[in-house]
Enzyme design. Sequence first.
Site, PDB file in Angstrom:
ATOM      1  N   HIS A   1       0.849  -1.191   0.000  1.00  0.00           N
ATOM      2  CA  HIS A   1       0.000   0.000   0.000  1.00  0.00           C
ATOM      3  C   HIS A   1       0.886   1.243   0.000  1.00  0.00           C
ATOM      4  CE1 HIS A   1       0.882  -0.630   4.254  1.00  0.00           C
ATOM      5  NE2 HIS A   1       0.391   0.561   4.553  1.00  0.00           N
TER       6      HIS A   1
ATOM      7  N   ASP B   1       5.732   4.375   5.193  1.00  0.00           N
ATOM      8  CA  ASP B   1       6.622   3.394   5.809  1.00  0.00           C
ATOM      9  C   ASP B   1       6.689   2.083   5.023  1.00  0.00           C
ATOM     10  OD1 ASP B   1       3.953   2.990   6.611  1.00  0.00           O
ATOM     11  OD2 ASP B   1       4.515   1.993   8.469  1.00  0.00           O
TER      12      ASP B   1
ATOM     13  N   ASP C   1      -0.457  -3.997   5.929  1.00  0.00           N
ATOM     14  CA  ASP C   1      -1.086  -3.746   7.212  1.00  0.00           C
ATOM     15  C   ASP C   1      -2.578  -4.061   7.087  1.00  0.00           C
ATOM     16  OD1 ASP C   1       1.414  -2.563   7.358  1.00  0.00           O
ATOM     17  OD2 ASP C   1       0.706  -0.653   8.064  1.00  0.00           O
TER      18      ASP C   1
END
Length: 301
Positions: free
Chosen positions: A60, A64, A210
Amino acid sequence: MNLTILGCYAATPRTLTNPTSQVLEIKNRMFLIDCGEGTQVQLRKNKVRFSKINHVFISHLHGDHVYGLIGLISTFSLLNRKTDLHIHGPKGVKELILIQLKLTASWTSFDLYFHELEGKESQVVYEDDKVIVSTIPLQHRVYTNGYLFKEKPGERKLNLGKVEEYGIETCYYQKIKNGSDITLDDGRVIPNALMTFDPPAPQSYAFCSDTIYKEDIIPIIKDVNVLYHESTFLDSEEHLCEKTMHSTAKQAATIAKQANVKQLVLGHFSTRYDSIEPFKEQAQTVFENVHLADDGKIFEF
């Protein structure tokens, strides 16, 4: 199947920890998964050859997980790379990279291919004669996919004793390894199972980061050899999961147990914690075979 953790912490880099990035080696293929800030430095520290990376998979477009990509691409050009580079990731990754290349006048010395994703169902995004890669739709604050890497079944192994016993000529060996039966001159049909051994079981690796706790990924990752699942929080911060769209270590372990995976690797730890050991302790109350990722750690599965 080897996994090198380049970074596995959430949000911001620190002096001793790095955001998400890892290298998977499977069937002599090397894949870079996510590319957080500092990835190319970590590649050098871990002696990973830049030239072996031809495919990058981005989960994505949070910083980070992607801020290291433009630096890596620029370095590839400075090294006069000629081999094609394929970037697999959410729609927008092409614009993100090309605008930076344009504004810095940093055109590549190699062909750069973008394979942008928008689908909400699992789909095959890469396939060759050895490996197949599919998406694992996740639920985060932005469009996110995990990735499932699966070896294709290998050739069967010759039982040389049996093959020689039946007097089968060497020109038929490849046909036998491909699974065929053999008909002898006298008309007897020798079943393949009598002349071969099963190949090693294909290995598989699922990368999930995530995401909030999401049970509908379970059928996709069922029975995988290794599951990497984000575990941003401990139980004490579970109340933050819904707001941030992240998971706890225990939730990751619950997914692992329900999917009947063989091993679970935890990562994407919040930097609020002084130690990552409690992540393993909490996960093991649900699922026994738990490993902790850490920067520079190499897993050989």
